[in-house]
Motif scaffolding. Structure first.
Motif, mmCIF file in Angstrom:
data_model
loop_
_atom_site.group_PDB
_atom_site.id
_atom_site.type_symbol
_atom_site.label_atom_id
_atom_site.label_comp_id
_atom_site.label_asym_id
_atom_site.label_seq_id
_atom_site.Cartn_x
_atom_site.Cartn_y
_atom_site.Cartn_z
ATOM 1 N N UNK A 299 6.007 13.322 2.528
ATOM 2 C CA UNK A 299 7.410 13.007 2.222
ATOM 3 C C UNK A 299 7.581 12.471 0.804
ATOM 4 N N UNK A 300 6.452 12.181 0.128
ATOM 5 C CA UNK A 300 6.561 11.554 -1.190
ATOM 6 C C UNK A 300 5.515 12.154 -2.126
ATOM 7 N N UNK A 301 5.673 13.456 -2.434
ATOM 8 C CA UNK A 301 4.640 14.151 -3.217
ATOM 9 C C UNK A 301 4.441 13.563 -4.611
ATOM 10 N N UNK A 302 5.452 12.855 -5.114
ATOM 11 C CA UNK A 302 5.315 12.285 -6.461
ATOM 12 C C UNK A 302 4.395 11.064 -6.489
ATOM 13 N N UNK A 303 4.029 10.533 -5.311
ATOM 14 C CA UNK A 303 3.187 9.337 -5.258
ATOM 15 C C UNK A 303 1.737 9.648 -5.592
ATOM 16 N N UNK A 304 1.151 8.839 -6.450
ATOM 17 C CA UNK A 304 -0.274 9.039 -6.804
ATOM 18 C C UNK A 304 -1.051 7.733 -6.732
ATOM 19 N N UNK A 305 -0.315 6.605 -6.653
ATOM 20 C CA UNK A 305 -0.997 5.316 -6.687
ATOM 21 C C UNK A 305 -0.883 4.598 -5.348
ATOM 22 N N UNK B 154 3.301 0.999 -3.113
ATOM 23 C CA UNK B 154 2.584 -0.180 -2.622
ATOM 24 C C UNK B 154 1.108 0.094 -2.315
ATOM 25 N N UNK B 155 0.336 -0.984 -2.162
ATOM 26 C CA UNK B 155 -1.067 -0.868 -1.731
ATOM 27 C C UNK B 155 -1.168 -0.911 -0.213
ATOM 28 N N UNK B 156 -0.167 -1.559 0.404
ATOM 29 C CA UNK B 156 -0.152 -1.689 1.864
ATOM 30 C C UNK B 156 1.298 -1.557 2.333
ATOM 31 N N UNK B 157 1.505 -0.858 3.454
ATOM 32 C CA UNK B 157 2.823 -0.853 4.113
ATOM 33 C C UNK B 157 2.623 -1.342 5.544
ATOM 34 N N UNK B 158 3.453 -2.302 5.960
ATOM 35 C CA UNK B 158 3.407 -2.722 7.370
ATOM 36 C C UNK B 158 4.620 -2.154 8.095
#
Ligand SMILES: Cc1ncc(COP(=O)(O)O)c(C=O)c1O
Length: 481
Positions: free
Chosen positions: A139-145, A321-325
């Motif tokens: 859902x978020x192809x632009x995410x790399x980090x 983010x590094x973590x999602x809850x």
């Protein structure tokens, strides 16, 4: 009416100080209508209410009605009275009550395997983990980090049983990350010198005003609300709270000693307030600068409620983010929570670092798969967005005459919306309940509108009309007072 029931209903009203206060100052006919509607509900299940008062800890104030079943966006009390449910169990029943597919999956899995502990593999926990990871990245192809980094096979999931537990696990992971970063000297010269090689010095946690993260000792320590915190001090050490959306304050509070920062991209309990893009971008940069993990608490705003799979999908990729809850809607009411972590977190979490008896059980995880499959479609998310727009539009017209009076403003995204009043919203919530609409409050005199995500436009309009009617009555009561 039996004398037992009469005595009971009198006691309900005599002991409910909030109710008595709310009943003061309203005209006689409204008061008696309210009394009769609520008392009639109490009549049907005096035992349930009596046993609540007698045997349950007194941690909630509840209206005198007992809910027995639900269907779609409606719930019913034991007298058969129908309520349009704009609370969805506090943003939980995303697919509505008694969803046929959810019910079938629960029934089927109950005859197969409800629980087997984490001592063994089961079919559904890894399936749900895989679907959460894939759905998120697709859902978020632009995410790399962060959670979108492709290293080491990508993001991973730990299952808990609630939102609080998910946050608690995330805080533990941040603490371990801080220790590991110090021990391995991965922080860069400036940070390493600042923490003097002492692993415990990089254990600080930062949260933000208005945030809600749960009530266990760790999560409570990051929930900066004196009402929740004060009776339970001392809190866990090393926690500071900065002003939400204040870049200067965040930059000061997040420093080399910080191992983790937790933030809601859209605050729910805090009164439906969204983080600003500039703030989130600066926060991400600052976390990278000091080597701290950035945790997004999407327990309320995530999983479709904002009209996007995750609320942070409305942000640019350099805010990842590094973590999602997550928790609330994930299994439509069957308890579950989850922590989605980036590769740099999963590489430092090892066997024995965290655990749970119930988390990842096949029942909750199988239902989670069903829910996610429903939510994560363009049509479903488009409906949430459109329903949110319908609600906003309807309310705009109805509330316009009262803005600057009893109403401050309405705000929100998708079906996470709020109407801020100029005073305590409990009277309006009672008026709505009396008219067959369930609402829940949030901070800042706000009523929170969080109906099931698949609520029809007709029911969204119906709910808005009831709210408009209640606001009108509230305004006339306040004028008369
Ligand atoms: C943003 C957020 N985080 C954490 C929690 C705590 O979740 P739970 O009640 O499932 O423990 C909540 C509950 O309202 C919440 O809204």
């Amino acid at each position: 009416m039996s004398s037992l029931v009469l005595a009971h209903s009198k006691r309900l009203f005599a002991t409910g100080s909030n109710r008595l206060i709310a009943l003061q100052g309203i005209n006689q006919s409204a008061r008696s209508r309210l009394y009769h509607a609520t008392a009639a509900a109490a009549m049907a299940s005096p035992k349930a209410i009596e046993n609540t008062e007698k045997f349950m800890l007194n941690t909630y104030t509840r209206p005198a009605l007992v809910l027995s079943h639900g269907k779609g966006s409606y719930v019913y009390d034991t007298t058969g009275r129908e309520y349009l449910d704009f609370t969805a169990g506090i943003a939980v029943t995303a697919l509505g009550h008694s969803h046929p597919e959810v019910a079938a999956v629960v029934a089927d899995q109950a005859t197969k395997l409800v629980h087997c502990s984490n001592l063994y593999h089961n079919e559904w926990a890894p399936t749900l983990a895989q679907r959460i990871v894939t759905a998120t990245t697709d859902a978020y192809p632009q995410g790399t980090q962060g959670i979108y980094a492709k290293d080491d096979g990508g993001a991973r999931v730990f299952f808990s049983n609630s939102g609080t537990e998910a946050n608690e696990g995330a805080l533990k992971f941040a603490r371990k990350y801080g220790k590991h970063a110090v021990a391995t000297g991965k922080l860069g010269k400036a940070v390493s010198e600042a923490v003097h090689g002492d692993p415990n010095l990089k254990s600080g946690l930062v949260s933000f005003t208005g945030g809600f993260h749960g009530r266990s000792m760790g999560a409570l320590s990051l929930t900066a609300n004196p009402k929740y915190q004060k009776p339970f001090t001392p809190l866990i050490p090393g926690v500071v709270t900065a002003r939400y959306n204040s870049i200067p304050e965040m930059s000061t509070f997040v420093d080399e000693r910080t191992c983790g920062v937790i933030v809601e991209p859209i605050q729910g309990e805090g009164g439906i307030h969204a983080a600003h893009v500039d703030f989130m971008r600066a926060l991400r940069r600052r976390c990278d600068q000091v080597g701290a993990l950035l945790i997004y608490d999407e327990i309320q705003c995530g999983l479709g409620r904002s009209g996007h799979l995750w609320a942070h999908h409305m942000l640019p990729a350099d805010c990842s983010p590094d973590i999602v809850t997550m928790a609330k809607p994930l299994a439509n009411g069957i308890p579950i929570g989850a922590i989605l972590v980036s590769p740099k977190v999963s590489e430092i979490i090892h066997t024995g670092d965290h655990g749970t008896t119930f988390g990842g059980n096949p029942l909750a995880c199988r239902v989670g798969c069903t829910v996610l499959d429903h939510i994560n479609t363009p049509e479903f998310l488009a409906h949430v967005n459109e329903a949110g727009e319908v609600l906003e539009r309807e309310l705009s017209g109805l509330l316009a005459p009262f803005i600057g009076g009893v109403v401050v403003e309405q705000r929100g995204t998708g079906l996470l919306r709020g109407v801020q009043l100029s005073s305590d919203p409990s009277r309006l919530i009672e008026l709505a309940r009396d008219r067959g609409l369930l609402l829940v409050s949030a901070a800042n005199n706000t009523i929170r509108l969080v109906p099931p995500l698949n609520t029809s436009f007709a029911d969204i309009k119906k709910g808005a009309a009831i709210i408009g009617d209640c606001v009108k009555q509230l305004a006339s009561e306040q004028t008369a007072a």
